[in-house]
Design an enzyme around this catalytic site. Structure first.
Site, PDB file in Angstrom:
ATOM      1  N   CYS A 110       0.843  -1.193   0.000  1.00  0.00           N
ATOM      2  CA  CYS A 110       0.000   0.000   0.000  1.00  0.00           C
ATOM      3  C   CYS A 110       0.880   1.246   0.000  1.00  0.00           C
ATOM      4  O   CYS A 110       1.894   1.284   0.698  1.00  0.00           O
ATOM      5  CB  CYS A 110      -0.891  -0.021   1.246  1.00  0.00           C
ATOM      6  N   GLU A 153      -9.108  -1.204  -1.785  1.00  0.00           N
ATOM      7  CA  GLU A 153      -9.384   0.234  -1.947  1.00  0.00           C
ATOM      8  C   GLU A 153     -10.654   0.657  -1.206  1.00  0.00           C
ATOM      9  O   GLU A 153     -10.689   1.727  -0.594  1.00  0.00           O
ATOM     10  CB  GLU A 153      -9.481   0.603  -3.434  1.00  0.00           C
TER      11      GLU A 153
HETATM   12 NI    NI Z   1      -3.743   0.947  -0.025  1.00  0.00          NI
END
Ligand code: NI
Length: 183
Positions: A110, A153
């Protein structure tokens, strides 16, 4: 000229908040957010998704792409699944309509958790909906990498970061070490 929006990193409280529904996908404000998010994530490179709260905007907007082949070894699970390639795309007010009971584990990284990877359980297939940047409703049933990406997400829009989903902390660590030891 679009703006580069500096991504927030894990530890910032904004990343733990729930984002608001976008009332008008076509508003100038929403269109600016989309432009800046796409510019930002494309500038960072070798990435597959970004959610608005990651750049400090608590609105339900994500941008993502599904590469046909891995853009980085952190996404090497793409190869096994022969995903249909989807170029950078926008999803406004995305919602998971249904999910498979079938759970699969996969490695995730991420932008907000730099240099870290973890092995995360996700539903193998989902049906989702949302609106694109033109306000057109999107409806898809997807599996594998695409399904994982959308779940990751949407989690951001609900204040959830992937390390909060890791169930086995022996499969959580620094990208270079994980790649040398587990791939
Ligand atoms: Ni992320």
């Amino acid at each position: 000229m679009p703006l580069f929006l500096t991504p927030l990193k894990m530890g910032n409280r904004i990343l733990l908040e729930k984002s608001e529904i976008v009332s008008d996908p076509l508003s100038t404000e929403t269109q600016e957010i989309i432009k800046n998010m796409l510019f930002t994530i494309q500038s960072i490179g070798e990435r597959v998704g970004l959610a608005a709260p990651q750049v400090g905007i608590l609105k339900r907007v994500i941008v993502y792409r599904v590469p046909a082949t891995p853009v980085n070894s952190r996404y090497n699970n793409i190869q096994m699944e022969s995903n249909v390639e989807i170029p950078w795309s926008v999803l406004i007010n995305p919602m998971i309509l249904s999910r498979d009971e079938d759970i699969t584990f996969g490695w995730e990284g991420c932008v907000s958790v730099p240099h870290i990877m973890g092995y995360v359980p996700r539903s193998n297939s989902i049906a989702y909906t949302g609106f694109d940047e033109n306000g057109v409703q999107v409806h898809r049933e997807v599996s594998g990498f695409h399904a994982r990406l959308i779940q990751h997400e949407i989690d951001h829009l609900d204040g959830i970061l992937f390390p909060m989903r890791v169930t086995d902390m022996s499969k959580f660590g620094f990208e270079d070490e994980i790649q040398n030891n587990f791939f």
